[in-house]
Scaffold this motif. Structure first.
Motif, short mmCIF file in Angstrom:
data_model
loop_
_atom_site.label_atom_id
_atom_site.label_comp_id
_atom_site.label_asym_id
_atom_site.label_seq_id
_atom_site.Cartn_x
_atom_site.Cartn_y
_atom_site.Cartn_z
N GLU A 106 -23.93 6.17 21.63
CA GLU A 106 -23.37 7.14 20.68
C GLU A 106 -23.42 6.54 19.27
O GLU A 106 -22.65 5.67 18.92
CB GLU A 106 -21.92 7.48 21.05
N TYR A 107 -24.37 7.03 18.48
CA TYR A 107 -24.51 6.58 17.09
C TYR A 107 -23.63 7.44 16.19
O TYR A 107 -23.67 8.67 16.25
CB TYR A 107 -25.96 6.69 16.64
N THR A 108 -22.84 6.79 15.34
CA THR A 108 -21.86 7.52 14.52
C THR A 108 -22.05 7.31 13.02
O THR A 108 -21.36 7.94 12.23
CB THR A 108 -20.43 7.09 14.89
N GLN A 109 -22.99 6.43 12.62
CA GLN A 109 -23.15 6.12 11.20
C GLN A 109 -24.62 6.22 10.78
O GLN A 109 -25.52 5.89 11.55
CB GLN A 109 -22.64 4.71 10.88
N GLY A 110 -24.84 6.67 9.57
CA GLY A 110 -26.17 6.67 8.99
C GLY A 110 -27.09 7.72 9.56
O GLY A 110 -26.66 8.72 10.16
N VAL A 111 -28.38 7.49 9.40
CA VAL A 111 -29.38 8.50 9.74
C VAL A 111 -29.43 8.78 11.24
O VAL A 111 -29.86 9.86 11.66
CB VAL A 111 -30.77 8.05 9.21
N TYR A 112 -29.00 7.84 12.08
CA TYR A 112 -28.98 8.06 13.53
C TYR A 112 -27.71 8.78 14.01
O TYR A 112 -27.58 9.06 15.22
CB TYR A 112 -29.07 6.73 14.29
N ALA A 113 -26.80 9.06 13.12
CA ALA A 113 -25.53 9.70 13.52
C ALA A 113 -25.81 10.99 14.28
O ALA A 113 -26.61 11.83 13.84
CB ALA A 113 -24.68 9.98 12.30
N GLY A 114 -25.16 11.15 15.42
CA GLY A 114 -25.38 12.32 16.26
C GLY A 114 -26.29 12.06 17.43
O GLY A 114 -26.41 12.90 18.33
N LEU A 115 -26.96 10.89 17.44
CA LEU A 115 -27.81 10.54 18.57
C LEU A 115 -26.94 10.02 19.71
O LEU A 115 -26.27 9.00 19.59
CB LEU A 115 -28.81 9.47 18.15
N THR A 116 -26.91 10.75 20.82
CA THR A 116 -26.08 10.36 21.96
C THR A 116 -26.91 10.47 23.24
O THR A 116 -27.82 11.29 23.35
CB THR A 116 -24.84 11.25 22.10
N ALA A 117 -26.58 9.63 24.20
CA ALA A 117 -27.24 9.67 25.50
C ALA A 117 -26.28 9.19 26.57
O ALA A 117 -25.59 8.18 26.38
CB ALA A 117 -28.50 8.80 25.50
N ASP A 118 -26.22 9.92 27.67
CA ASP A 118 -25.37 9.55 28.80
C ASP A 118 -26.18 9.64 30.08
O ASP A 118 -26.89 10.63 30.31
CB ASP A 118 -24.16 10.48 28.91
N TRP A 119 -26.07 8.60 30.89
CA TRP A 119 -26.69 8.59 32.23
C TRP A 119 -25.60 8.15 33.21
O TRP A 119 -25.01 7.08 33.04
CB TRP A 119 -27.88 7.63 32.28
N ASP A 120 -25.33 8.97 34.19
CA ASP A 120 -24.33 8.64 35.21
C ASP A 120 -24.99 8.64 36.58
O ASP A 120 -25.85 9.49 36.87
CB ASP A 120 -23.19 9.67 35.20
N SER A 121 -24.57 7.71 37.44
CA SER A 121 -25.13 7.66 38.78
C SER A 121 -24.11 7.14 39.78
O SER A 121 -23.18 6.41 39.42
CB SER A 121 -26.38 6.76 38.82
N ASP A 122 -24.29 7.54 41.01
CA ASP A 122 -23.47 7.06 42.14
C ASP A 122 -24.40 6.71 43.29
O ASP A 122 -25.42 7.38 43.51
CB ASP A 122 -22.48 8.14 42.59
N GLN A 123 -24.03 5.67 44.02
CA GLN A 123 -24.87 5.19 45.12
C GLN A 123 -24.05 4.97 46.38
O GLN A 123 -22.93 4.45 46.32
CB GLN A 123 -25.55 3.89 44.72
N VAL A 124 -24.64 5.33 47.50
CA VAL A 124 -24.13 4.96 48.82
C VAL A 124 -25.28 4.28 49.56
O VAL A 124 -26.38 4.84 49.64
CB VAL A 124 -23.63 6.18 49.62
N ALA A 125 -25.04 3.08 50.07
CA ALA A 125 -26.08 2.33 50.79
C ALA A 125 -25.53 1.89 52.14
O ALA A 125 -24.39 1.42 52.24
CB ALA A 125 -26.53 1.12 49.99
#
Length: 441
Positions: A106-125
């Motif tokens: 989550e970028y909050t400052q400067g020209v990259y402000a607003g760039l966000t990425a989320d990756w969520d995962s769950d595993q059962v082995a």
């Protein structure tokens, strides 16, 4: 002593790496299958990164004079569960539940402000171990991983990517047009010489190339005009709906119990997710929910080892290779208008770990460990803008009747990196803490 030393290994693994290759956040500790007694283990880890970059002078000006990205990596917490049951003297069954992959940018400052990425995962082995001899064991199983992802790329970054693509398409169109003209000239020459068959074939090729050049030129013109139209938003939003897929686990181990020696080689297959993808860019009229994005979660190979080196003292370590070069997010509409992927990694990762565990009493033991991943000089992904790392971890455990409480802390020096825009990410660190409770029954 063997029980205490094996527990030191479990502590070292369960303390929670503050950073690892790619977007890896937790591992299945297959050494857990070799512990004594039936067990249930609950683990918790919390990681606090401090990861920021410095813009170039041009990007600083575009960002309103802000020269830093600010801390772009969110804190994250992992929970995991492991269960082991010795069904008989030969066969052991293990189960793991955890969060193998993740990202929270989550970028909050400067020209990259607003760039966000989320990756969520769950595993059962689920893994079964078979004791072939007193010294040789094999284990195998399957893992099921569910993932979902979301990303937002701000207007200016998308606009510049679209503009670069328009320029590239324009150059391709010019090159094809020139080739078409050359073929046309050859066709005229062949016709003048009376070779009508050759003239017809060359003319058809020239016509086809001319049509391709015209189409590329029109696409370049449209994208170029859109990139220059600041009256509409070029912000990009995408999400991949939750999807689950299977992978395989294979391993073999050699032990000499009298000296607490164990060497284990394990392999986890790659897992391919096919996300149903939603994408929007208002300025280009893109609003689709029917796309499909193929993402490969990489295969890995790990060599784990441990050995007693003195009474009450254990040396342990790991060498792990992960094929992160196969991981990229290339959504269809974004690739169509920018010519590239959303994010990805260029190289595989090799991570080295070495530590020492020490039993102070029958109930109290501890460990120290160093982990290292070399820099490779690749262009950094804005999702994880660092190149290699070095970490130092310490921890301890205390055994009470049939329960064992473990805790550890790890400090990480993140490797300096530079992204495709020239933003430098330097002098960054992370801190991770972990706790686990194991119950024998």
């Amino acid at each position: 002593m063997k029980t205490i030393m094996t527990s030191a290994i479990a502590l070292a693994v369960g303390a929670g790496a503050a950073h690892a290759g790619g977007i890896e956040r937790s591992n299945n500790d297959y050494g857990f299958l070799f512990t004594r007694n039936d067990q249930v283990q609950l683990s918790f880890s919390h990681v606090m990164p401090e990861l920021s970059g410095t813009y170039t002078a041009d990007l600083t000006a575009l960002g309103g004079g802000e020269s830093s990205t600010g801390n772009m990596q969110n804190n994250y917490t992992n929970y995991s569960f492991a269960y082991k049951n010795d069904l008989n003297e030969k066969f052991t069954l293990g189960m793991y539940v955890n969060n193998p992959y993740g990202a929270g940018s989550e970028y909050t400052q400067g020209v990259y402000a607003g760039l966000t990425a989320d990756w969520d995962s769950d595993q059962v082995a689920l893994v079964g171990k078979y004791r072939v001899t007193d010294r040789v064991s094999v284990f195998a199983g399957a893992r099921y991983v569910e993932s979902n992802a979301e990303i937002t790329i701000p207007d200016l970054l998308v606009r510049s990517a679209v503009g670069r693509n328009a320029q590239g398409l324009g150059a391709q169109a010019q090159a094809l047009g020139a080739e078409a003209q050359a073929l046309g000239a050859q066709a005229q020459a062949a016709g003048a010489a009376g070779d009508l068959a050759t003239a017809q074939a060359l003319g058809a090729q020239a016509q086809s190339l001319g049509a391709q050049a015209q189409a590329l030129g029109a696409q370049a013109q449209g994208l170029g005009a859109a990139a220059q139209d600041f009256g509409t938003s070029m912000e990009y939003n995408a999400s991949g709906s939750r999807v689950g897929d299977w992978g395989a686990i294979l391993g073999v181990a050699y032990e000499i119990p009298d000296i607490a020696l164990r060497v284990a080689l394990s392999w986890q297959s790659e897992i391919t997710h096919n996300f149903r993808t939603s994408e929007t860019i208002d300025g280009l009229g893109i609003n689709t929910t029917s796309g499909e994005t193929k993402v490969t979660m990489p295969q890995s190979v790990a060599l784990d080892f441990q050995s007693g080196i003195a009474p009450g003292t254990l040396l342990f370590g790991q060498i792990k290779w992960v094929e992160w070069s196969k991981w990229e997010v290339r959504t269809p509409e974004y690739e169509n208008v920018t010519g590239g992927n959303v994010t990805g990694f260029e190289s595989d990762s090799v991570t080295w770990k070495l530590g020492v565990g020490r039993a102070f009493t029958e109930d109290l033991s501890g460990f120290v460990q160093v982990t290292y991943e070399a820099q490779n000089g690749d262009t950094a992904s804005r999702l994880s803008p660092r190149d290699g790392f070095t970490s130092f971890g310490v921890g301890g455990q205390y055994k009470m009747d049939n329960m064992t409480l473990r805790g550890g802390i790890e400090y990480v020096w993140l490797g300096d990196a530079e992204d495709a825009s020239g933003v430098k990410f330097e002098d960054n660190t992370a801190l991770g803490v972990g706790l686990s409770l194991t119950v024998d029954f």
